[in-house]
Design an enzyme around this catalytic site. Sequence first.
Site, short mmCIF file in Angstrom:
data_model
loop_
_atom_site.label_atom_id
_atom_site.label_comp_id
_atom_site.label_asym_id
_atom_site.label_seq_id
_atom_site.Cartn_x
_atom_site.Cartn_y
_atom_site.Cartn_z
CB THR A 29 -1.02 -0.07 1.12
OG1 THR A 29 -1.67 -1.18 1.08
CG2 THR A 29 -1.78 1.35 1.28
NE ARG A 33 -2.00 5.61 0.81
CZ ARG A 33 -3.07 4.83 0.01
NH1 ARG A 33 -3.15 4.97 -1.11
NH2 ARG A 33 -3.96 4.22 0.74
CE LYS A 136 -5.96 -0.76 10.52
NZ LYS A 136 -5.61 -0.10 9.38
CD GLU A 177 -9.92 0.39 9.84
OE1 GLU A 177 -8.94 -0.16 10.24
OE2 GLU A 177 -10.33 1.06 8.98
CE LYS A 219 -9.26 3.62 11.26
NZ LYS A 219 -7.73 3.68 11.20
CB SER A 261 -10.07 9.67 6.43
OG SER A 261 -8.80 9.13 5.68
N GLY A 263 -10.91 7.64 2.03
CA GLY A 263 -10.85 8.24 0.60
C GLY A 263 -11.96 9.55 0.78
CB SER A 289 -8.34 6.19 13.60
OG SER A 289 -7.32 5.30 13.33
NE ARG A 292 -7.07 6.19 1.98
CZ ARG A 292 -8.17 5.33 1.54
NH1 ARG A 292 -8.42 5.30 0.21
NH2 ARG A 292 -8.86 4.61 2.29
P1 13P Z 1 -7.81 5.86 5.80
O1 13P Z 1 -8.14 7.10 6.78
O2 13P Z 1 -6.98 6.33 4.71
O3 13P Z 1 -9.33 5.20 5.55
O4 13P Z 1 -6.92 4.86 6.89
C1 13P Z 1 -7.34 4.64 7.84
C2 13P Z 1 -7.09 3.01 8.16
O5 13P Z 1 -6.20 2.68 9.01
C3 13P Z 1 -7.68 2.07 7.35
O6 13P Z 1 -7.52 0.71 7.94
#
Ligand code: 13P
Length: 340
Positions: A29, A33, A136, A177, A219, A261, A263, A289, A292
Amino acid sequence: MNLDALNKVAEAMVAPGRGILAADESTSTIKKRFDAIGVENTEENRRDYREFMFRAKDAMAAISGVILYDETIWQNAADGTPLVKLIEQAGSIPGIKVDEGTEPLHGSPGDVITKGLDGLSKRLPKYYEQGARFAKWRAVIDIGAGIPSHNAVHANAHALARYAALCQQSQIVPIVEPEVLMDGDHDIARCYEVTTWVLKETFQELYYANVALEGMVLKPNMVIAGKKSPKQASVDEVARETIRCLKNCVPSAVPGIAYLSGGQSDEDATAHLSRMNEIGGFPWKMTFSYGRALQAAPQKAWSGKKDNVPAGQAAFLHRAKMNGLASLGKWTPELEKKAA
Ligand code: 13P
């Protein structure tokens, strides 16, 4: 398990004015970026990039915890200081991503299941020893024609609950999450419906697995229209629908909600969080949390050049500050521009 101690960590993770930095991109990932800013994806570049964020003292004042990828939790800064120590010295809590990504879910075309339960009970104490006080696990639910299936919602909730129980057994606060993606063309009502389903199923499984809600952080995604939807909702609508959904699904024993977030643009992610905290009237702390939405700006400013580190740190400070204000409901578009 010492629930008081778990609860203290969970409360610290969602302390007003602060939120979590998700710096746990896997090697593949972070390559995406880095490709976008023309940086080679080497171990040293990954280290240098993360090191400059953890050394940004003022920005870290708004960061309660940092989620790390396995590589990073064992890495040292250029001067030999463990990166985990830098995070602790900045007054933040180190955390660790422990899921191993997703794979197609057999029998449910289009759906995925998160991997990583095998051997987890053995990995967790090692992470604790290395300084991790929270973890997480990300479940991924996509919205589309015929998906998600009941199988996907159930299997992912079950895995989240198994993971959370194992974390608490190792005295590690689980970030739970369940992410409903915003990639599709669905409207906000469909997101509301699927997010409700996913959260209800998740808390049912957490209950069956004897997870102590006081010792976890949720989350979730915000309730928001898909990126490709022609019908985008206003900031106020996203805030109100998200609060309404969570109030219907999340027990008040959970200390805090730290949104992903997913996206959204940097400013949207901040504006939505701030509006929710401005509206208030819910029993949990609400913070960020973000991956991006905290890192896109500093990555661009840095672009892999040593000379740009101060600019990268300044960009990180700005986003951390704006999101810290949003966790208090005190962000405004004027402040966003003034500080830029
Ligand atoms: P984003 O805020 O970019 O969605 O990433 C948070 C995250 O930890 C996704 O697992």
